[in-house]
Scaffold this active site. Structure first.
Site, PDB file in Angstrom:
ATOM      1  N   GLU A  37       0.826  -1.212   0.000  1.00  0.00           N
ATOM      2  CA  GLU A  37       0.000   0.000   0.000  1.00  0.00           C
ATOM      3  C   GLU A  37       0.861   1.264   0.000  1.00  0.00           C
ATOM      4  OE1 GLU A  37      -3.106  -0.154   2.955  1.00  0.00           O
ATOM      5  OE2 GLU A  37      -4.015  -1.924   2.034  1.00  0.00           O
ATOM      6  N   GLU A  45      -5.028  -8.654  -0.607  1.00  0.00           N
ATOM      7  CA  GLU A  45      -5.870  -8.326   0.544  1.00  0.00           C
ATOM      8  C   GLU A  45      -7.304  -8.222   0.062  1.00  0.00           C
ATOM      9  OE1 GLU A  45      -4.734  -5.197   3.240  1.00  0.00           O
ATOM     10  OE2 GLU A  45      -2.587  -5.633   3.010  1.00  0.00           O
TER      11      GLU A  45
END
Length: 503
Positions: free
Chosen positions: A175, A306
């Site tokens: 991220e 994810e």
């Protein structure tokens, strides 16, 4: 009750469904590692080197293919050399992302690799790009995978491991658009090229480097990365520093500020959840299509590392620990995702549910007071679907369409074949209406057909230490032979698998 006509060609194989689409995720977050996977060697709970053995046994029953670690956001503040050597000498740190609690680093590289060996799972390690250095990741790769003699090899041997491990999967940060550095796409692309260059192949260990990709529908991020790897409109020549891009998408029925309750919800909340879950198909399709422009040969993989439901934490628990219950609704989110994954198996090469134990849409919940282990409804979807791993996908057509509610298709299906057997997965997402699926089987005949069902009296039902099998699979008898194939009855809010031998 609705009726669905479906055509399944048993003799026309599609892309292989990688077992890695059934991957898992373990972050230093809440009670995922400590109190979940790892209880310490002095625990009364049976363990091997501190690793909880009933958790291992439960996950081995899923044929767990890979485990992603140490994060997540934690990965970009984790410095791996703090987690090797004698435990009493390991420096402590503060886990600023998750609860602002102290991390003692007792579970580190050697413990993670021991866990993967017990599980029979491949390690997927996320390196620190946000607060680390290129040398730090390069040294970690060398420490784990190099044979012979070198500074990192000598350090590994001094810590008790003579032979190198095989570690294929490496994440180049996590991220990077957020907790992994708050970079823009161009900044991160430059970092990924650099980190990927110095994450070396040692001996016959070939790295599969996964660049930190987009958040949900950030297509600009994906395009920026792909521009650095391929050439628009020309034949693609693989670049050596990145083999895949990641994508993150969570199913949230409410807002990020108020995500809704895991167990207290109405039918409106349920349909909002199913609609949010179904959006994963749009995201995978659009990111894949964009990647096709620069990589028409589909040599670069897409990794959804994810995914899962995200609810408000259970009342009375640390808000930074992300502990939530898991109901029949969560199970349907999982079954719907897998149908999408199977349809996109040519480009989608890995997926990791968030997370494996005690965090978000977990497989397993452990009770801190009694030590009891509970298998969640989502766990059972993984177990019932494990026959799809490394199987050839089979296309399922519904010429008459699917029943819908407010634009949501309420029946979902996918199928595969492997080693002379066929597995069909079917979900009825409708809260209170049954469905019949008429399967027209072409190109073959199925014998020795068996079926299982996962459902509950209410969508809100879930498993607890006091009622560990409130939602658990059982034999499904409402599958009957027809002149064309099979009729499968799907009760409201149910997940069914049908398996048979190709005769």
């Amino acid at each position: 009750m609705s009726s669905v006509a479906a055509v399944l060609n048993l003799d026309v194989e599609g892309p292989r469904i990688s077992r890695h689409l059934y991957g898992h995720f373990a972050e230093h977050l809440g009670r995922c590692i400590y109190g979940g996977f790892y209880v310490g060697e002095d625990s009364d709970i049976p363990n091997a080197g501190g690793i909880r053995l009933d958790v291992v046994e439960a996950l081995r029953a899923l044929n767990i293919p890979n485990l992603r670690w140490p994060g997540g956001c934690f990965a970009d503040e984790y410095h791996w050399m703090d987690g090797i050597g004698p435990k009493e000498r390991r420096p402590k740190m503060v886990n600023t992302h998750w609860g602002n609690v102290e991390e003692n680093n007792h579970f580190g590289t050697h413990e993670f690799m021991a866990l993967c060996e017990l599980l029979g799972a491949e390690p997927y390690i996320s390196g620190n790009v946000g607060s680390g250095t290129v040398k730090e990741m390069s040294d970690w790769v060398e420490y784990l995978t190099r044979d012979g003699d070198s500074p990192m090899v000598r350090l590994r041997k001094a810590n008790g491991r003579e032979e190198p491990w095989r570690v294929t999967y490496w994440g180049l940060g996590n991220e990077a658009w957020g907790c992994g550095g708050n970079m823009n796409a161009g900044q991160y692309t430059a970092e990924a090229r650099k980190y990927g260059t110095y994450a070396r192949d040692h001996g016959d260990n070939r790295l599969y480097r996964i660049a930190a990709g987009a958040n949900s529908d950030d297509y600009t991020w994906t395009e920026t990365l792909m521009k650095s790897l391929g050439t628009l409109g020309c034949a693609y020549r693989p670049q050596p520093y990145v083999q895949a891009l990641s994508l993150h998408y969570y199913t949230i029925a409410g807002t990020w500020q108020d995500k809704g309750d895991a167990t207290v919800f109405d039918t409106g909340d349920h349909y909002a959840t199913m609609a949010a879950a179904a959006r994963v198909e749009e995201l995978i399709t659009r990111h894949s299509t964009l990647m096709d422009c620069y990589d028409p040969g589909r040599t670069v993989g897409l990794v959804l590392d994810e995914w899962g439901t995200w609810w408000n934490v259970e009342p009375g628990t640390n808000p930074g620990f992300l502990y939530q219950q898991n109901t029949m609704r969560d199970a349907l989110v999982a079954s719907l995702h897998f149908d999408v994954f199977h349809r996109h198996a040519e480009r989608l090469v890995m997926a990791n549910i968030a997370q494996t134990v005690n965090v978000l849409q977990a497989m397993i919940l452990t009770d801190p007071e009694s030590g009891a282990l509970v298998l969640t409804p989502t766990y059972h979807v993984f177990e019932m679907n494990k026959g799809h791993q490394d199987a050839a996908s089979l296309r399922v057509d519904t010429p008459g369409g699917l029943p819908t509610r407010d634009g949501l298709a309420t029946v979902s299906m996918s199928a595969s074949r492997k080693d002379g057997r066929v597995l069909v997965s079917l979900s009825n997402l409708h809260a209170d209406q049954d469905a019949d699926v008429e399967l027209d089987l072409r190109g073959g005949v199925l014998a020795d057909v068996t079926a299982r069902i996962l459902t509950a009296g209410k969508l809100q039902e879930h498993n607890t230490p006091e009622a560990p099998e409130a939602v658990a699979p059982r034999p499904h008898t409402q599958v009957t032979a027809t002149p064309a194939g099979l009729r499968v009855h799907l009760p409201a809010h149910s997940f069914v698998t049908v398996e048979g031998r190709l005769a």
